[in-house]
Design an enzyme around this catalytic site. Structure first.
Site, short mmCIF file in Angstrom:
data_model
loop_
_atom_site.label_atom_id
_atom_site.label_comp_id
_atom_site.label_asym_id
_atom_site.label_seq_id
_atom_site.Cartn_x
_atom_site.Cartn_y
_atom_site.Cartn_z
N LYS A 175 0.87 -1.22 -0.05
CA LYS A 175 -0.01 0.09 0.03
C LYS A 175 0.81 1.29 0.01
O LYS A 175 0.53 2.19 -0.84
CB LYS A 175 -1.04 0.00 1.36
N ARG A 217 -10.30 1.00 8.56
CA ARG A 217 -9.90 -0.45 8.73
C ARG A 217 -11.00 -1.37 9.56
O ARG A 217 -10.94 -2.54 9.72
CB ARG A 217 -8.74 -0.41 9.90
N ARG A 239 10.09 -0.42 12.97
CA ARG A 239 8.93 -0.04 13.53
C ARG A 239 8.49 -1.15 14.70
O ARG A 239 8.85 -2.24 14.78
CB ARG A 239 7.55 -0.63 12.81
N ARG A 279 -1.36 -8.59 13.49
CA ARG A 279 -1.94 -7.62 12.49
C ARG A 279 -2.66 -8.45 11.19
O ARG A 279 -3.56 -7.77 10.86
CB ARG A 279 -0.29 -6.59 12.04
N ARG A 297 11.68 -9.23 4.86
CA ARG A 297 12.50 -8.84 4.12
C ARG A 297 12.73 -7.23 4.44
O ARG A 297 13.83 -6.46 4.09
CB ARG A 297 12.13 -9.05 2.51
P1 ADP Z 1 0.20 -1.70 8.34
O1 ADP Z 1 -0.63 -1.83 7.20
O2 ADP Z 1 1.50 -2.13 7.98
O3 ADP Z 1 -0.27 -2.89 9.43
P2 ADP Z 1 -0.25 1.01 9.34
O4 ADP Z 1 1.26 1.84 9.31
O5 ADP Z 1 -1.33 1.36 8.51
O6 ADP Z 1 0.59 -0.69 9.10
O7 ADP Z 1 -0.83 0.97 10.85
C1 ADP Z 1 0.13 0.39 12.05
C2 ADP Z 1 -0.92 0.37 13.25
O8 ADP Z 1 -1.45 1.60 13.63
C3 ADP Z 1 -1.80 -0.71 13.27
O9 ADP Z 1 -1.50 -2.10 13.54
C4 ADP Z 1 -2.79 -0.05 14.23
O10 ADP Z 1 -2.57 -0.33 15.48
C5 ADP Z 1 -2.83 1.33 14.05
N1 ADP Z 1 -3.84 1.92 13.17
C6 ADP Z 1 -3.72 2.60 11.93
N2 ADP Z 1 -4.72 2.96 11.24
C7 ADP Z 1 -5.53 2.39 11.80
C8 ADP Z 1 -7.06 2.71 12.04
N3 ADP Z 1 -7.53 3.05 10.67
N4 ADP Z 1 -7.66 1.95 12.97
C9 ADP Z 1 -7.20 1.42 14.00
N5 ADP Z 1 -5.88 1.34 14.29
C10 ADP Z 1 -5.05 1.94 13.14
#
Ligand code: ADP
Length: 197
Positions: A13, A88, A139, A150, A126
């Protein structure tokens, strides 16, 4: 252009969001980046979400909805935006609909990157190795056990968002297993086709 990018962690993404931002001159709105920024800044929001993010769980809907509302109203978003990592949950998707409706706005498309789950772990491992090799910070949630959480949360809470947008007719499915340039080209094609329809 107003877009949503859907897909599990490791689907690519971030890469596609960057390309769409450059192509359409729109702003990227990543709730993950916003939340990590809040944690790094040690703000009240940051303190509240730090542990939740490190566990790989989702932060409360109202909190991210508020973050997004502020960004959609910013003058920089006048030409459009791409939402990465939001919505989400179906609750967030409904809240976004309300937000947009109140402002007389509409999504042009919701792009879902479909990926083979077995590939996700390998992709993120990776990415972690590359970040470490470059001396970049890793992270707190880029850890194999948290990653599994996740992906599981994605399956349970975010996969239904895809059905939600399928019903509204906004959903565009793209094969995220292809090379990055091919994925980019297929997204462009799908958006052009929708614009002409
Ligand atoms: P990825 O898509 O790699 O899991 P993101 O950077 O989008 O990572 O999100 C990292 C973390 O931030 C998520 O695992 C969650 O804890 C939090 N987060 C991000 N966006 C949301 C959202 N829209 N609602 C709830 N939690 C979120």
């Amino acid at each position: 252009m107003r877009l949503v990018l859907l897909g599990p962690p490791g689907a690519g993404k971030g890469t596609q969001a960057e390309r769409l931002v450059a192509h359409y001159n729109i702003v990227p709105l990543s709730t993950g980046d916003m939340l990590r920024g809040a944690v790094a800044a040690g703000s009240a929001v940051g303190c509240k979400v730090k542990d939740i993010i490190s566990r790989g769980d989702l932060v409360p809907d109202d909190l991210v909805v508020e973050l997004i509302a502020v960004q959609i109203d910013a003058p920089e978003a006048g030409n459009g935006f791409i939402l990465d990592g939001f919505p989400r949950t179906v609750g967030q998707a409904e809240a976004l609909d309300r937000l947009l409706k109140e402002r007389g706005l509409k999504l042009d498309a919701v792009i879902e990157l479909k990926v083979d789950e077995a590939a996700l772990l390998a992709r993120i491992e990776r990415r972690i190795a590359e970040h470490k090799a470059k001396g970049h910070e890793v992270r707190s949630d880029d850890d194999p056990a948290v990653l599994k959480q996740r992906i599981e949360n994605y399956r349970r809470q975010t996969a239904p968002v895809s059905d939600y947008y399928r019903k509204t007719g906004a959903l565009v499915l793209i094969d995220g297993m292809k090379p990055m340039d091919t994925v980019e080209a297929e997204i462009e094609q799908a958006l052009q086709k929708r614009a002409m329809a």
